[in-house]
Design an enzyme around this catalytic site. Structure first.
Site, PDB file in Angstrom:
ATOM      1  N   TYR A 164      -3.541 -12.024   8.974  1.00 37.99           N
ATOM      2  CA  TYR A 164      -3.637 -11.593  10.374  1.00 37.99           C
ATOM      3  C   TYR A 164      -4.312 -12.610  11.274  1.00 37.99           C
ATOM      4  CZ  TYR A 164      -2.567  -7.484   7.698  1.00 37.99           C
ATOM      5  OH  TYR A 164      -1.961  -6.640   6.821  1.00 37.99           O
ATOM      6  N   HIS A 221       0.819  -1.225   0.000  1.00 40.56           N
ATOM      7  CA  HIS A 221       0.000   0.000   0.000  1.00 40.56           C
ATOM      8  C   HIS A 221       0.850   1.271   0.000  1.00 40.56           C
ATOM      9  CE1 HIS A 221      -3.591  -2.348   0.468  1.00 40.56           C
ATOM     10  NE2 HIS A 221      -3.223  -2.838   1.635  1.00 40.56           N
TER      11      HIS A 221
HETATM   12 ZN   LIG Z   1      -4.153  -7.059   2.871  1.00 35.60          ZN
END
Ligand SMILES: [Zn+2]
Length: 355
Positions: A338, A176
């Site tokens: 995650y 990102h």
């Molecule tokens: Zn991601």
């Protein structure tokens, strides 16, 4: 044009680059998301979880990369942004009196269309250079440098033909981060650095981003470039982060026209919808004539991470498709993932196809 080397020896041990400095970026302050106060999801424990799982599986050799040549960062990032990242925390402490373990977070941003005079105050710069609520800690710069060093070391090994596939356990993640922007837990774009370095050696690079979120930073880095193909398969940005990019009509500009492919999928998509998108991604890399694959390996496509809904059994298939579908020298760069048990099962499952 130099070709990416192909190893002649068969070696069943896969090299993993991981740097202990990643622990210097371990945010703890909760942030508000959609009315909820949530603890940070991108923490140092992620790398430790992956390393433990790889050690349990066996067949991996973990190495610490050499110190990074910071000039390599200029392949992707703008100098003023790098200076900001390096100095932001100490300058924020001077201005606010914040503690060494304080987390510097943006609280103001320029309105769209405002004159974009480059701000000099650190609080203004935090908003100018970021697009969400990610913090800068005292150790963020060194942690980000260590992640970038992992990606570049992996790219070099693959380029020299020493290895067919190398895994860079990068954290913080990178896809990102734009040329002059951080967000989505990302500060330096590790995937883009690996790809840009390979391209600087004359290689034609295909990036396949299988993280569940669109690789908006990587797209921005290569938007005008025709020597690197960027493909991203992700949850529909109409309803998922990063919201402002990742749509099919974004195909690149100038020399990069046609060298950016976005394949958004509906929320909760299962393997039967995912597999055709992966096929399209691999066909695009093949048609592009790539010499080398850089995979942005996010495993937050798992149902536990609540964008798409892949299951444990789908990750060996992703690894198999990336490996046998392309048969290219490959740099695998860790991005997201995650949920409880996701990193531990999905990462080794993808890597097993290459190891
Ligand atoms: Zn991601």
């Amino acid at each position: 044009m130099p070709r990416v080397g192909r190893p002649t020896l068969v070696d069943s041990t896969m090299i993993v680059y991981s740097h202990p400095d990643h622990r210097l970026h371990d945010p703890v302050e909760p942030h508000r998301f959609g009315g909820l106060l949530l603890p940070p999801a991108e923490t140092a424990s992620r790398s430790e979880r992956i390393l433990r799982a790889l050690s349990d599986q066996g067949g991996f050799e973990v190495r610490v990369p050499e110190e990074i040549d910071e000039n390599d960062l200029l392949l992707v990032h703008e100098q003023p942004y790098l200076e900001f990242l390096r100095s932001a925390h100490s300058r924020w402490r001077e201005v606010t009196g914040g503690p060494a373990d304080g987390e510097a977070v943006a609280y103001i941003r320029p309105l769209p269309g405002m004159p974009r005079r480059q701000p000099t105050h650190v609080d203004a710069q935090l908003g100018y250079y970021s697009n969400d609520v990610d913090p800068i800690l005292e150790g963020t710069w060194r942690a980000a440098l260590s992640a970038a060093a992992c990606a570049l070391a992996a790219a070099r090994d693959v380029y020299r033909g020493e290895e067919t596939a190398v895994y860079a356990l990068c954290r913080p993640p990178g896809h990102h981060a734009g040329p002059a922007a951080f967000g989505g837990y990302c500060y330096l774009n590790n995937t883009a650095l690996a790809a840009a370095w390979l391209a600087s050696q004359g290689a034609k690079v295909g990036i396949v981003d299988v993280d569940t979120h669109h690789g908006n930073g990587t797209q921005a880095v290569f938007w005008n470039r025709g020597d690197v193909l960027t493909v991203s398969i992700h949850g529909d940005p109409e309803v998922h982060f990063p919201f402002f990019a990742g749509f099919p009509e974004e195909t690149g500009e100038g020399a990069g026209a046609g060298a950016n492919l976005n394949l958004p999928l509906p929320s909760g998509a299962l393997w039967d919808e995912y597999a055709p998108a992966l096929d399209r991604a691999l066909s695009a890399v093949d048609a592009f004539g790539a010499d080398v694959l850089v995979a942005a390996l996010g495993v937050d496509t798992h149902a536990a991470d609540r964008v798409l809904a892949l299951g444990d059994d789908d990750y060996p298939s992703i690894g198999e498709a990336l490996m046998t579908g392309l048969q290219l020298p490959s740099v695998l760069v860790q991005e997201g993932g995650y949920g409880e048990g996701v990193l531990e099962s999905a990462v080794p499952a993808v890597l097993a196809a290459f190891a």
